[in-house]
Design a protein around this motif. Structure first.
Motif, PDB file in Angstrom:
ATOM      1  N   PHE A 162       0.863  -1.174   0.000  1.00 34.00           N
ATOM      2  CA  PHE A 162       0.000   0.000   0.000  1.00 34.00           C
ATOM      3  C   PHE A 162       0.901   1.226   0.000  1.00 34.00           C
ATOM      4  N   ASP A 163       0.332   2.340  -0.351  1.00 36.53           N
ATOM      5  CA  ASP A 163       1.111   3.577  -0.394  1.00 36.53           C
ATOM      6  C   ASP A 163       1.026   4.302   0.941  1.00 36.53           C
ATOM      7  N   ASP A 164       2.158   4.760   1.424  1.00 37.57           N
ATOM      8  CA  ASP A 164       2.193   5.597   2.620  1.00 37.57           C
ATOM      9  C   ASP A 164       3.025   6.829   2.319  1.00 37.57           C
ATOM     10  N   SER A 165       3.004   7.771   3.237  1.00 39.80           N
ATOM     11  CA  SER A 165       3.660   9.053   2.991  1.00 39.80           C
ATOM     12  C   SER A 165       5.177   8.951   2.868  1.00 39.80           C
ATOM     13  N   THR A 166       5.780   7.835   3.283  1.00 35.17           N
ATOM     14  CA  THR A 166       7.223   7.638   3.120  1.00 35.17           C
ATOM     15  C   THR A 166       7.559   6.898   1.829  1.00 35.17           C
ATOM     16  N   ASP A 167       6.543   6.480   1.078  1.00 32.75           N
ATOM     17  CA  ASP A 167       6.728   5.675  -0.135  1.00 32.75           C
ATOM     18  C   ASP A 167       7.529   4.413   0.172  1.00 32.75           C
ATOM     19  N   PHE A 168       7.159   3.744   1.251  1.00 29.72           N
ATOM     20  CA  PHE A 168       7.907   2.587   1.728  1.00 29.72           C
ATOM     21  C   PHE A 168       8.008   1.488   0.667  1.00 29.72           C
ATOM     22  N   TYR A 169       6.928   1.233  -0.062  1.00 33.79           N
ATOM     23  CA  TYR A 169       6.922   0.162  -1.056  1.00 33.79           C
ATOM     24  C   TYR A 169       7.231   0.647  -2.472  1.00 33.79           C
ATOM     25  N   LYS A 170       7.634   1.921  -2.614  1.00 32.69           N
ATOM     26  CA  LYS A 170       8.087   2.467  -3.900  1.00 32.69           C
ATOM     27  C   LYS A 170       7.019   2.353  -4.985  1.00 32.69           C
ATOM     28  N   LEU A 171       5.786   2.645  -4.626  1.00 29.95           N
ATOM     29  CA  LEU A 171       4.689   2.575  -5.578  1.00 29.95           C
ATOM     30  C   LEU A 171       4.441   3.912  -6.283  1.00 29.95           C
ATOM     31  N   GLN A 172       4.819   4.989  -5.645  1.00 28.92           N
ATOM     32  CA  GLN A 172       4.521   6.307  -6.201  1.00 28.92           C
ATOM     33  C   GLN A 172       5.201   6.490  -7.555  1.00 28.92           C
ATOM     34  N   GLY A 173       4.416   6.985  -8.507  1.00 27.48           N
ATOM     35  CA  GLY A 173       4.907   7.170  -9.868  1.00 27.48           C
ATOM     36  C   GLY A 173       4.614   5.995 -10.782  1.00 27.48           C
ATOM     37  N   ILE A 208      -1.560   6.404   3.268  1.00 22.13           N
ATOM     38  CA  ILE A 208      -1.578   6.427   4.724  1.00 22.13           C
ATOM     39  C   ILE A 208      -0.474   7.339   5.262  1.00 22.13           C
ATOM     40  N   ALA A 209      -0.872   8.280   6.103  1.00 20.84           N
ATOM     41  CA  ALA A 209       0.123   9.145   6.746  1.00 20.84           C
ATOM     42  C   ALA A 209       1.011   8.296   7.662  1.00 20.84           C
ATOM     43  N   ASN A 210       2.322   8.490   7.562  1.00 21.04           N
ATOM     44  CA  ASN A 210       3.258   7.673   8.339  1.00 21.04           C
ATOM     45  C   ASN A 210       4.402   8.557   8.841  1.00 21.04           C
ATOM     46  N   ASP A 214       6.607   4.120  10.817  1.00 20.73           N
ATOM     47  CA  ASP A 214       6.196   2.838  11.388  1.00 20.73           C
ATOM     48  C   ASP A 214       5.281   2.133  10.387  1.00 20.73           C
ATOM     49  N   ILE A 215       5.855   1.280   9.544  1.00 17.16           N
ATOM     50  CA  ILE A 215       5.067   0.674   8.469  1.00 17.16           C
ATOM     51  C   ILE A 215       4.046  -0.311   9.011  1.00 17.16           C
ATOM     52  N   LYS A 216       4.299  -0.952  10.138  1.00 16.11           N
ATOM     53  CA  LYS A 216       3.326  -1.869  10.728  1.00 16.11           C
ATOM     54  C   LYS A 216       2.088  -1.119  11.201  1.00 16.11           C
ATOM     55  N   ALA A 217       2.296   0.031  11.825  1.00 20.42           N
ATOM     56  CA  ALA A 217       1.160   0.841  12.264  1.00 20.42           C
ATOM     57  C   ALA A 217       0.377   1.365  11.063  1.00 20.42           C
ATOM     58  N   ALA A 218       1.102   1.750  10.008  1.00 22.70           N
ATOM     59  CA  ALA A 218       0.446   2.231   8.794  1.00 22.70           C
ATOM     60  C   ALA A 218      -0.370   1.120   8.146  1.00 22.70           C
ATOM     61  N   ASN A 219       0.178  -0.089   8.157  1.00 19.92           N
ATOM     62  CA  ASN A 219      -0.519  -1.245   7.616  1.00 19.92           C
ATOM     63  C   ASN A 219      -1.827  -1.486   8.383  1.00 19.92           C
TER      64      ASN A 219
END
Length: 293
Positions: A162-173, A208-210, A214-219
């Motif tokens: 999923f997308d979060d504000s840190t772009d943890f999974y590199k989905l943005q773009g 998700i704002a992160n 904390d990617i677990k909390a965002a999840n």
């Protein structure tokens, strides 16, 4: 396929009708068109390396021989500008496989959908979409329909991303919505020429704002939003799916056949233990609407 090897192995009471089934199906009519609704029990996130979802889609399509295939359902928004309840009418789907399928030759492949017919988007009117949108917090009064070019890509991952504000999974773009099925259906459609195929996804959870990384909390937060508002967000993608059907099917039927939105309900959903039965002896379907998740 039924029995211990079948999908849908969850035991909660609300999953009882899915338990140990390949999927659920219901033939119906919309206007004068025969439509087959199918909810697959397969899922690329947990089906293993054999990709049975692809095989299932090919066999259903070859058996039913629809004129139109529409995959529709929920997805995660990509980008802060895609709001809860918005809809992505995909111009293409693409894989972004970084886990179990990362070594497959199609791990980053993309598949264009069929060209939208004139009038499809115009049929998704505010009068239809704003009723459910009014119930969704932080949603637009009228859901935005994302379509055309790069902004209308559905990204299929091989795990729950999923997308979060840190772009943890590199989905943005990469696109505007992520799921775990549509590109696999697009992959299957390469072996099914002559079928018009469309993919529609509604944003059932936003970016998700992160702030604390904390990617677990965002999840957990993404899951909460999906559980609470998924049903309301789905209304707009269901309307978009209807608009695709109306433009793609009705013009091809004989003059005077369109009897409006009336529906014949032959009965409740049935378990597709042997999904060859889905044709039900009625000839090929005009449309096949699928809902992989």
């Amino acid at each position: 396929m039924t029995g211990a090897r079948a999908p849908f192995n969850d035991r909660p009471a609300d999953m009882a009708r899915y338990y140990h089934s390949m999927g659920l199906y219901m033939p119906c009519t919309i206007g004068s068109a025969r439509v087959l609704l199918f909810k697959s029990g397969l899922h690329p996130a947990y089906d293993g390396p054999a990709t049975p979802l692809r095989k299932l889609m090919i066999e259903i399509t070859q058996t039913v021989q629809p004129k139109v295939m529409i995959t529709t359902g929920t997805g995660g928004a990509i980008g802060a500008d895609v709001l809860l309840g918005d809809v992505v009418v995909a111009a293409q789907t693409r894989f972004d496989c970084t886990k179990q399928f990362k070594k497959q030759r199609w791990a980053q492949a993309s598949y264009p959908t069929s060209t939208l017919l004139a009038g499809t988007l115009a049929a998704i009117t505010p009068d239809l979409t704003r009723v459910s949108a009014s119930r969704i917090p932080s949603a637009r009064a009228e859901p935005k329909i994302w379509t055309g070019g790069q902004q209308a890509t559905v990204v299929t991952t091989d795990f729950f991303a999923f997308d979060d504000s840190t772009d943890f999974y590199k989905l943005q773009g990469l696109g505007r919505a992520c799921d775990m099925g549509d590109a696999m259906v697009g992959h299957a459609m390469q072996d099914c020429p002559g079928v018009n195929w469309y993919a529609v996804r509604n944003a059932s959870d936003p970016q998700i704002a992160n702030p604390h990384g904390d990617i677990k909390a965002a999840n957990h937060k993404a899951g909460q939003i999906y559980a609470e508002w998924g049903a309301f967000t789905t209304a707009a993608s269901a309307i978009a799916t209807w608009a695709h059907h109306r433009r793609a099917i009705q013009p091809s039927l004989r003059a005077g056949c369109d009897s409006g939105p009336g529906r014949r309900r032959p009965g409740p959903y049935r378990t597709a233990g042997n999904y060859r039965r889905m044709n039900c002896g009625a000839g090929s379907a005009h449309a096949l609407a699928l809902a992989p998740r």
